[in-house]
Design an enzyme around this catalytic site. Structure first.
Site, short mmCIF file in Angstrom:
data_model
loop_
_atom_site.label_atom_id
_atom_site.label_comp_id
_atom_site.label_asym_id
_atom_site.label_seq_id
_atom_site.Cartn_x
_atom_site.Cartn_y
_atom_site.Cartn_z
N ARG A 217 38.29 15.56 28.31
CA ARG A 217 37.77 14.74 27.22
C ARG A 217 37.15 13.46 27.79
O ARG A 217 37.61 12.94 28.81
CB ARG A 217 38.87 14.37 26.21
N ARG A 245 19.42 -2.85 16.84
CA ARG A 245 20.61 -2.21 17.37
C ARG A 245 20.26 -0.93 18.12
O ARG A 245 19.51 -0.08 17.63
CB ARG A 245 21.59 -1.89 16.24
N ALA A 263 29.54 -10.67 14.43
CA ALA A 263 30.42 -9.89 15.29
C ALA A 263 30.23 -10.30 16.74
O ALA A 263 29.18 -10.82 17.13
CB ALA A 263 30.15 -8.40 15.13
N GLU A 283 25.99 -17.22 16.51
CA GLU A 283 25.05 -16.34 15.81
C GLU A 283 24.42 -16.99 14.58
O GLU A 283 23.32 -16.61 14.19
CB GLU A 283 25.75 -15.04 15.40
N SER A 300 35.70 4.31 15.52
CA SER A 300 35.31 5.68 15.88
C SER A 300 36.28 6.21 16.93
O SER A 300 35.93 6.37 18.10
CB SER A 300 33.87 5.69 16.43
N GLU A 306 36.75 1.21 21.31
CA GLU A 306 36.52 -0.05 20.60
C GLU A 306 37.54 -0.25 19.48
O GLU A 306 37.90 0.69 18.76
CB GLU A 306 35.12 -0.09 20.01
N GLU A 330 21.61 -13.84 26.35
CA GLU A 330 22.04 -12.47 26.09
C GLU A 330 20.98 -11.68 25.33
O GLU A 330 21.25 -10.60 24.81
CB GLU A 330 23.36 -12.48 25.31
#
Length: 376
Positions: A217, A245, A263, A283, A300, A306, A330
């Protein structure tokens, strides 16, 4: 070799050497001092030829094999340290010995407060050991320069693993299985960049109590992140951000600019709450008031490590607060929108708000909005 900083911590030294034999004894290097590097969790050494009281305490390590020396050079070599031969004084021995000492390149770092190994172990020891395991796992496959380029994210991943071990969630309904119920027989990391991909050959405990067949896996290995949806209960409005994204882009989505909450990844040594305040400033230039935690979760779990720490943040959102933000270094290009709560829910219903954390935060807010507007 003479070590004056983090390699004086025996667990780290033994991890780097991986069982290679050596002899170690306390020693000192006169006319030198060791300081914290300013704003960094590691030390630097400086020559002090005009200070008769300056002395660097450390560890003299002898009888190192060529492989052991290569492993040490690999661990230190990507961070612009070079070896110098100096006379080191072992404790209880009159005559000095010549030893190699890692020195940072001149002008690389700025010295801070006097170095304390005990303070470093308490604050950074576990994290450094966790990061060193990943670093030394690439010995022979990556170069020291490649490690240096990836080290910031290596530390982020290490901090995430520590956080996972130290903040276990309940097992009231699910099986109380643990790490002892997974048998890993092989492991590889076929990709390591800003993110990493890890592959394991393993078996796991079935609900029958037996072990499964051996399977292979893979998982995307990222770092823990904070999600923040700012909400003004007086004006009944929220702030969302918009940015390009890669995930939607690589899926083939014709509109890969997404609406999202604020985020960002949690830095090593940073709490989720501190990260939330920092990311809001970076941000959106926004100062948050009270953070209201939502259920923290894996977005997920079938494919990614994550983990999201999710919040709704109470704050002031006047008409002129929307604009543009992001960290230039960034390559962030962020637009902020301040919209009414009803507009947010309309975007959720239409699918335009197609980001899972934004949908979750909006639904949580819909259930708690009246209470928050009443000041509870």
């Amino acid at each position: 070799m003479f070590f004056y900083g983090t390699l004086c911590y025996r667990p780290l030294l033994e991890l780097v050497l991986q069982g290679r034999s050596y002899q170690a004894k306390p020693a000192c290097l006169p006319a030198h001092k060791v300081s914290w590097v300013k704003d960094q969790p590691f030390p630097m050494i400086q020559a002090c030829p005009n200070d008769p009281d300056a002395v660097a305490q450390g560890l003299l390590v002898e009888e190192l094999s060529d492989t052991a020396k290569a492993r040490l050079d690999f661990y230190e070599g990507g961070f612009d340290y070079t070896l110098q031969a100096l006379a080191v004084h072992p404790d209880g021995q009159a005559a000095p010995v010549s030893a190699q000492v890692y020195f940072p390149d001149p002008g690389l770092w700025t010295a801070g407060d006097p170095w304390s190994l005990d303070d470093w172990v308490a604050a950074w020891g576990d994290l450094t050991l966790e990061a060193a395991r990943e670093v030394m796992g690439t010995f022979g496959t990556l170069t020291p320069k490649q490690i240096a380029e990836r080290f910031a994210m290596i530390r982020v991943r290490a901090a995430s693993r520590l956080r996972a071990r130290n903040n276990a969630s309940p097992t009231t309904l699910r099986a109380a299985y643990g790490a002892q119920d997974v048998r890993v027989t092989a492991e590889a990391q076929p990709y390591t960049g800003f993110f990493a991909m890890k592959e394991q050959t393993l078996s796991f405990r079935r609900y029958s109590g037996e072990m499964s067949e051996t399977v292979t896996r893979s998982a995307f290995v990222g770092g823990d992140a904070v999600i923040v949806l700012p909400y003004d209960p007086v004006r009944d409005r929220v702030m969302v951000i918009e940015q390009f994204r890669m995930g939607p882009h690589m899926r083939g989505d014709p509109s890969p600019w997404l609406l999202e909450p604020i985020a960002g990844r949690i830095d090593p040594g940073e709490t989720p709450e501190a990260c939330a305040h920092r990311e809001a400033q970076e941000e959106a230039g926004l100062t948050l008031d009270r953070l209201l935690p939502l259920p923290h979760h894996y977005p997920s779990p079938g494919a990614s490590t994550e983990f999201f720490y999710t919040y709704v943040a109470l704050c002031d959102l006047p008409d002129d607060v929307a604009g543009f933000g992001g960290v230039v270094d960034e390559a962030e290009d962020i637009r902020t929108h301040v919209i009414a709560f009803d507009k947010l829910m309309g975007l959720v219903q239409s699918g335009e708000a197609g980001c899972g954390p934004l949908v979750l935060s909006a639904l949580w807010l819909s259930h708690n909005r009246d209470r928050l507007r009443a000041g509870c």
